[in-house]
Design an enzyme around this catalytic site. Structure first.
Site, mmCIF file in Angstrom:
data_model
loop_
_atom_site.group_PDB
_atom_site.id
_atom_site.type_symbol
_atom_site.label_atom_id
_atom_site.label_comp_id
_atom_site.label_asym_id
_atom_site.label_seq_id
_atom_site.Cartn_x
_atom_site.Cartn_y
_atom_site.Cartn_z
ATOM 1 N N ASP A 25 -0.188 -3.221 -2.766
ATOM 2 C CA ASP A 25 -0.867 -3.642 -1.532
ATOM 3 C C ASP A 25 0.026 -4.461 -0.601
ATOM 4 O OD1 ASP A 25 -3.143 -2.424 -2.558
ATOM 5 O OD2 ASP A 25 -3.749 -4.258 -3.589
ATOM 6 N N LYS A 28 2.511 -0.757 2.208
ATOM 7 C CA LYS A 28 3.360 0.453 2.152
ATOM 8 C C LYS A 28 2.854 1.515 3.134
ATOM 9 C CE LYS A 28 2.440 0.704 -2.273
ATOM 10 N NZ LYS A 28 1.763 -0.595 -2.494
ATOM 11 N N GLY A 29 1.527 1.713 3.140
ATOM 12 C CA GLY A 29 0.925 2.752 3.989
ATOM 13 C C GLY A 29 1.279 2.553 5.445
ATOM 14 N N LYS A 30 1.118 1.322 5.923
ATOM 15 C CA LYS A 30 1.419 1.031 7.326
ATOM 16 C C LYS A 30 2.879 1.371 7.652
ATOM 17 C CE LYS A 30 2.750 -2.249 10.581
ATOM 18 N NZ LYS A 30 2.622 -3.396 11.449
ATOM 19 N N GLY A 52 -4.384 2.801 -2.775
ATOM 20 C CA GLY A 52 -5.180 2.766 -1.544
ATOM 21 C C GLY A 52 -4.262 2.283 -0.442
ATOM 22 N N HIS A 53 -3.858 3.187 0.441
ATOM 23 C CA HIS A 53 -2.887 2.862 1.489
ATOM 24 C C HIS A 53 -3.567 2.927 2.850
ATOM 25 C CE1 HIS A 53 0.583 4.256 -1.388
ATOM 26 N NE2 HIS A 53 -0.134 3.256 -1.864
ATOM 27 N N THR A 139 -8.415 0.203 -12.154
ATOM 28 C CA THR A 139 -9.249 0.668 -11.039
ATOM 29 C C THR A 139 -10.375 1.579 -11.548
ATOM 30 O OG1 THR A 139 -7.795 2.562 -10.699
ATOM 31 C CG2 THR A 139 -7.321 0.578 -9.403
ATOM 32 N N GLN A 205 1.431 1.576 -5.914
ATOM 33 C CA GLN A 205 1.443 0.340 -6.712
ATOM 34 C C GLN A 205 2.685 -0.485 -6.342
ATOM 35 O OE1 GLN A 205 0.667 3.484 -8.826
ATOM 36 N NE2 GLN A 205 -1.242 3.055 -7.785
ATOM 37 N N THR A 220 0.200 -0.601 -14.508
ATOM 38 C CA THR A 220 -0.391 0.731 -14.411
ATOM 39 C C THR A 220 0.335 1.647 -15.394
ATOM 40 O OG1 THR A 220 -1.161 2.432 -12.865
ATOM 41 C CG2 THR A 220 1.064 1.564 -12.477
ATOM 42 N N THR A 281 -9.041 0.294 -2.718
ATOM 43 C CA THR A 281 -9.640 1.301 -3.603
ATOM 44 C C THR A 281 -10.929 0.804 -4.249
ATOM 45 O OG1 THR A 281 -7.466 2.232 -4.035
ATOM 46 C CG2 THR A 281 -9.162 2.734 -5.653
ATOM 47 N N GLY A 283 -12.361 -2.503 -3.608
ATOM 48 C CA GLY A 283 -13.061 -3.548 -2.855
ATOM 49 C C GLY A 283 -12.981 -4.920 -3.517
HETATM 50 P P1 GDP Z 1 -0.553 -0.599 0.436
HETATM 51 O O1 GDP Z 1 -1.346 -0.273 -0.774
HETATM 52 O O2 GDP Z 1 0.776 -1.205 0.109
HETATM 53 O O3 GDP Z 1 -0.419 0.546 1.407
HETATM 54 O O4 GDP Z 1 -1.355 -1.752 1.205
HETATM 55 P P2 GDP Z 1 -2.940 -1.760 1.518
HETATM 56 O O5 GDP Z 1 -3.191 -0.839 2.644
HETATM 57 O O6 GDP Z 1 -3.733 -1.593 0.280
HETATM 58 O O7 GDP Z 1 -3.121 -3.269 1.944
HETATM 59 C C1 GDP Z 1 -2.434 -3.826 3.024
HETATM 60 C C2 GDP Z 1 -3.448 -4.340 4.037
HETATM 61 O O8 GDP Z 1 -2.799 -5.190 4.972
HETATM 62 C C3 GDP Z 1 -4.088 -3.246 4.864
HETATM 63 O O9 GDP Z 1 -5.396 -3.621 5.177
HETATM 64 C C4 GDP Z 1 -3.230 -3.193 6.124
HETATM 65 O O10 GDP Z 1 -3.946 -2.722 7.256
HETATM 66 C C5 GDP Z 1 -2.892 -4.659 6.299
HETATM 67 N N1 GDP Z 1 -1.583 -4.926 6.911
HETATM 68 C C6 GDP Z 1 -0.408 -4.267 6.761
HETATM 69 N N2 GDP Z 1 0.588 -4.902 7.416
HETATM 70 C C7 GDP Z 1 0.030 -5.992 7.997
HETATM 71 C C8 GDP Z 1 0.547 -7.076 8.775
HETATM 72 O O11 GDP Z 1 1.732 -7.184 9.061
HETATM 73 N N3 GDP Z 1 -0.345 -8.031 9.155
HETATM 74 C C9 GDP Z 1 -1.664 -7.987 8.839
HETATM 75 N N4 GDP Z 1 -2.453 -8.960 9.248
HETATM 76 N N5 GDP Z 1 -2.179 -6.990 8.102
HETATM 77 C C10 GDP Z 1 -1.342 -6.011 7.671
HETATM 78 P P1 IMO Z 2 -1.463 0.515 -4.074
HETATM 79 O O1 IMO Z 2 -0.689 1.808 -4.079
HETATM 80 C C1 IMO Z 2 -2.794 -2.960 -6.339
HETATM 81 C C2 IMO Z 2 -3.656 -2.345 -10.595
HETATM 82 C C3 IMO Z 2 -5.088 -2.477 -11.067
HETATM 83 C C4 IMO Z 2 -4.862 -2.976 -12.474
HETATM 84 C C5 IMO Z 2 -3.612 -2.213 -12.916
HETATM 85 C C6 IMO Z 2 -3.894 -0.972 -13.722
HETATM 86 O O2 IMO Z 2 -2.604 0.505 -3.150
HETATM 87 O O3 IMO Z 2 -0.528 -0.650 -3.922
HETATM 88 P P2 IMO Z 2 -4.822 1.457 -13.128
HETATM 89 O O4 IMO Z 2 -6.128 1.886 -12.531
HETATM 90 O O5 IMO Z 2 -3.632 1.876 -12.341
HETATM 91 O O6 IMO Z 2 -4.687 1.819 -14.570
HETATM 92 O O7 IMO Z 2 -4.875 -0.158 -13.100
HETATM 93 O O8 IMO Z 2 -2.943 -1.859 -11.725
HETATM 94 N N1 IMO Z 2 -3.437 -1.375 -9.490
HETATM 95 C C7 IMO Z 2 -3.171 -1.730 -8.231
HETATM 96 N N2 IMO Z 2 -3.113 -2.948 -7.642
HETATM 97 N N3 IMO Z 2 -2.518 -1.855 -5.625
HETATM 98 C C8 IMO Z 2 -2.536 -0.633 -6.194
HETATM 99 O O9 IMO Z 2 -2.121 0.477 -5.542
HETATM 100 C C9 IMO Z 2 -2.916 -0.524 -7.552
HETATM 101 N N4 IMO Z 2 -3.074 0.511 -8.408
HETATM 102 C C10 IMO Z 2 -3.375 -0.029 -9.590
HETATM 103 O O10 IMO Z 2 -5.799 -3.409 -10.278
HETATM 104 O O11 IMO Z 2 -4.536 -4.345 -12.468
HETATM 105 MG MG MG Z 3 -3.244 -0.648 -1.571
#
Ligand code: GDP
Ligand code: IMO
Ligand code: MG
Length: 410
Positions: A25, A28-30, A52-53, A139, A205, A220, A281, A283
């Site tokens: 989290d 990466k997605g952004k 969840g990106h 998850t 991850q 994971t 993913t 919440g």
């Molecule tokens: P990922 O799993 O690495 O793709 O990250 P997630 O999407 O799960 O979580 C990152 C969250 O931070 C998302 O809600 C993005 O919209 C938000 N985000 C990403 N970059 C920034 C930033 O520079 N500032 C703020 N405030 N939010 C960001």
């Molecule tokens: P993104 O790609 C954050 C965490 C789970 C748990 C552990 C194992 O959005 O960064 P799993 O379901 O993979 O067997 O769970 O890994 N986890 C994540 N935490 N971001 C993720 O993906 C994750 N994918 C799994 O919360 O601790």
């Molecule tokens: Mg994520």
């Protein structure tokens, strides 16, 4: 032939791996979305719909679980052999993208060697969590049991299902919908490399959730680090030109496991609220803490990071004081390397360096020069301590809320 080779060499093309440097989290997605403007192909190489990106473009919010974030730039998207796939979930994801005007037609390619997550895997995942004493806090998407079947050689791959849909009767209804996406992605990607296409490999991850190098057993079930881009897509290490580490300006973790810099106080709550730190993913509320550069240095070693992208710097805007962890103490001794035992990690004492906050919005900052002096000091310290330059500083969730210090594609 020589002339052709020379031309190919002179042309700027590049294969970039983007990985999470913490516990996922990181944003990466952004960043994959932003960088894929100049890419032809984006590839997922491990994990499944545990990822969840998020990509935010104006009022559109895309939450991607299987499909690479390059889809938001209408780029070719590949799910490599290292990915595990939940078919009904994928089909829903495709439909949701279509409703938002993004079609995967002729753009999505799925490896015939990718393994399929079944209902059984999801049931086992939940049962294992109920029964184990050291709960991982998965998850619940069946990721571990699916990879377990893969390694035990009981798995069902896409190609097996395409040859005999009765292998997973509960999914036979998806056969016609999915069939056209399945190809030999190893051949496809190696051909694309020969043709000089720009490719982004999008990690899911983060480094500290890696099955080998993460905080085992609270990890994971796949390798999440840069080298997994090769095994998970069938391309050779020599084709990786750059590795980009995404580093959130503070640290978060979802699920259980050690977290030395965790803040169980008002500042932790502030980061949850200000950073909207709730899982994409599941919440679930994400645990929050200070930036840990002892971890970051370990991520540099394991991934071979060339550049940092620092995300969510704006979340720190209102803080008076910001701490950064520069080492761990355990039993009154400073550790030299990242501990492999969860027990030790739970009992280390972080050593902090204090920084003054900038206490102002970064909204109007377009270049590094525009940043407040305190923010510059914070970022400069990250570069000096890790010895890795920063290429981009992300200061908001929107696609273009970035300060670019270095063009990664050049
Ligand atoms: P990922 O799993 O690495 O793709 O990250 P997630 O999407 O799960 O979580 C990152 C969250 O931070 C998302 O809600 C993005 O919209 C938000 N985000 C990403 N970059 C920034 C930033 O520079 N500032 C703020 N405030 N939010 C960001
Ligand atoms: P993104 O790609 C954050 C965490 C789970 C748990 C552990 C194992 O959005 O960064 P799993 O379901 O993979 O067997 O769970 O890994 N986890 C994540 N935490 N971001 C993720 O993906 C994750 N994918 C799994 O919360 O601790
Ligand atoms: Mg994520």
């Amino acid at each position: 032939m020589l002339k052709f080779r020379l031309l190919l060499f002179l042309a700027i093309f590049m294969n970039i791996v983007i990985i999470g440097s913490q516990w996922g989290d990181e944003g990466k997605g952004k960043i994959v979305d932003y960088l894929s403007e100049k890419a032809e192909i984006t590839v997922r190489f491990q994990g499944g719909n545990n990822a969840g990106h998020t990509v935010i473009i104006g009022s559109d919010i895309f939450k991607l679980h299987h499909i690479p974030s390059g889809i938001c730039q209408n780029k070719i998207c590949v799910l490599g052999n290292g990915v595990v796939i939940n078919l009904p979930f994928l089909i829903t994801e495709i439909k949701q993208l279509q409703e938002k005007g993004l079609s995967v037609k002729d753009k999505l390619f799925i490896s015939e060697k990718a393994h399929i997550i079944t209902q059984k895997h999801q049931d086992i995942d939940k049962k294992q969590e109920e029964n184990r004493s050291n709960k991982v806090g998965t998850t619940g998407k069946g990721i571990g049991p699916c990879y377990t079947d893969k390694v035990s050689r009981f798995g069902v791959r896409m190609i097996d299902f395409i040859n005999n849909k009765d292998l997973i009767p509960e999914y036979s209804q998806y056969y016609d919908l999915i069939k056209s996406f399945i190809i030999d992605t190893t051949y496809f990607l190696n051909k694309a490399i020969r043709e000089g296409k720009n490719i982004i490999f999008e990690g899911a991850q983060g480094t500290f959730l890696d099955i080998d190098h993460g905080t085992y057993p609270y990890v994971t079930s796949s390798n999440t680090i840069s080298s997994a881009a090769c095994t998970g897509s069938g391309i050779a290490p020599k084709h990786i030109n750059k590795v980009i580490g995404i580093l959130k300006a503070y640290t978060t973790r979802v699920g259980n496991g050690p977290f030395p810099c965790e803040l169980n106080n008002d500042i932790g709550e502030f980061l949850v609220n200000e950073g909207k730190e709730f899982g994409t993913t599941t919440g679930r509320k994400r645990r929050c803490g200070w930036l840990d550069l002892f971890m970051a240095n370990y991520a540099v070693d394991i991934n071979g990071i060339d550049y940092w992208v620092i995300t969510k710097l704006d979340v720190l805007n209102k803080l008076e004081e910001i701490n950064v962890c520069i080492g761990y103490e355990y039993e009154n001794k400073k550790l030299i390397s990242y501990p492999s035992l969860a027990n030790i990690l739970e009992n280390v004492k972080p050593i902090y360096k204090k920084f003054n906050g900038w206490k102002t919005s970064l909204e109007n900052c377009k270049t590094f020069k525009d940043l407040p002096i305190e923010a510059k000091e914070y970022l400069n310290f990250i570069q000096e301590f890790t010895n890795i330059p920063i290429a981009i500083v992300s200061i908001g969730p929107e696609r273009n809320q970035n300060i670019v210090l270095k063009d990664i594609w050049s």
